[in-house]
Design an enzyme around this catalytic site. Structure first.
Site, short mmCIF file in Angstrom:
data_model
loop_
_atom_site.label_atom_id
_atom_site.label_comp_id
_atom_site.label_asym_id
_atom_site.label_seq_id
_atom_site.Cartn_x
_atom_site.Cartn_y
_atom_site.Cartn_z
N ASP A 67 39.34 6.70 16.92
CA ASP A 67 37.89 6.47 16.35
C ASP A 67 37.62 4.98 16.33
OD1 ASP A 67 39.60 6.17 14.16
OD2 ASP A 67 38.67 7.68 13.27
N ASP A 136 38.45 13.78 1.80
CA ASP A 136 37.47 15.06 1.76
C ASP A 136 38.06 15.79 2.94
OD1 ASP A 136 37.06 13.37 4.00
OD2 ASP A 136 35.00 13.00 3.63
N HIS A 138 38.70 15.19 6.09
CA HIS A 138 38.29 14.58 7.57
C HIS A 138 39.62 14.37 8.21
CE1 HIS A 138 37.39 10.25 6.02
NE2 HIS A 138 38.83 10.21 6.94
N GLU A 143 33.64 14.19 9.40
CA GLU A 143 33.48 14.50 8.23
C GLU A 143 32.88 15.94 7.88
OE1 GLU A 143 34.03 12.09 6.48
OE2 GLU A 143 33.00 10.43 6.58
P1 PGA Z 1 44.06 6.38 5.26
O1 PGA Z 1 42.79 6.95 5.96
O2 PGA Z 1 45.23 6.61 5.97
O3 PGA Z 1 43.75 4.86 5.08
O4 PGA Z 1 44.14 6.97 3.82
C1 PGA Z 1 43.18 8.46 6.40
C2 PGA Z 1 41.69 8.88 6.94
O5 PGA Z 1 40.57 8.41 6.23
O6 PGA Z 1 41.66 9.60 7.77
#
Ligand code: PGA
Length: 266
Positions: A67, A136, A138, A143
């Protein structure tokens, strides 16, 4: 789904890096799907070490990142392009023309996304997709309520994700509201998925994705339908897993051919 519980994030990153290494030793032209965020940093560090100390070769590897923020150029300090250069690409012998990261400044997002999917397909598909997980549930920037069949497209970030990611910007106001992300369908097409999660703030999302119902409300739960997903957690992130004892038992008693070091690429 194979669940591997490790004592620390560093130990987890090392197991993950061994899976990547094993793939690259068997298939030097492998296609890797890459993730950003805090979670894969230890994995990238270990792969860089393997490159310098053990001769792990990235010269023929192709990569596709999950992404990127819409509106951020590759040079923006908070862009995922910049993150990848600083934390991984600048330290290994990967070839620039085999690196693919969604272009946050593309003038035609739908056309760009279709092209991104075509490039993944033309590269032979993703052999190993590295993933983190959001609080959450994702994966990528899919999302909750994302279509479980989605492909690369524009998404609007949830308020909670903007808040969680504002640490990479000078203020929440600067976090873009839109992103280009591979879809759940794109991720599901990868041959193997390797999801890493560390820390107790991820425990709920981890339990929901591995042991809860498959639902668009926890996009990572779609991986229960994936043919080969490896979930690596540290003790705190695995703290709410009901079957933790079973996962430990499986990992401790693997037949030789099934050990991480014997992971087979397709
Ligand atoms: P993080 O993010 O590795 O910074 O915890 C993970 C994500 O949001 O997919």
């Amino acid at each position: 789904m194979e669940v591997i519980i490790q004592p620390t994030p560093i130990a987890g990153a090392k197991v993950g890096a061994r899976i990547v290494e094993n793939l690259l030793r068997k298939k030097p032209r492998a296609v890797l799907g890459l993730a950003t965020g805090s979670t894969p940093l230890g994995l990238y560090r270990e792969l860089i070490r393997m490159h310098h100390e053990d001769g792990l070769d990235f010269s023929q590897v192709t990569t596709f990142n999950l992404d990127e923020y819409v509106g951020l150029s590759a040079e923006h300090p908070a862009s995922y392009h910049r993150y990848m250069d600083e934390n991984f690409f600048d330290h290994v012998n990967i070839s620039q023309e085999r690196i693919h990261i969604p272009d946050g400044t593309t003038p035609d997002i739908p056309a760009f996304c279709a092209q991104y999917e075509a490039e993944i397909h033309n590269a032979g598909g993703i052999d190993l997709q590295i993933l983190g997980i959001g609080h959450d549930g994702h994966i990528g920037f899919n999302e909750p309520s994302s279509s479980l069949a989605s492909h690369t497209r524009i998404k609007t970030l949830a308020k909670e994700t903007i808040e969680a990611n504002q640490r990479f910007f000078s203020s929440a106001k600067e976090v873009p509201h839109h992103v280009i992300t591979m879809g759940i369908g794109t991720i599901m097409e990868a041959q193997t998925c390797l999801l890493l999660a560390f820390g107790d703030t991820k425990a709920q999302a981890v339990a929901a994705m591995a042991e809860g119902p498959v639902t668009a409300m926890c996009p990572a739960s779609a991986l229960q339908f994936h043919r080969q997903t490896v979930l690596i957690v540290d003790e705190p992130a695995g703290g709410l897993l009901k079957r933790a004892e079973y996962y430990r038992h499986v990992y401790a008693n693997k037949p030789k051919f099934q050990e991480v070091s014997s992971f087979m690429p397709r």
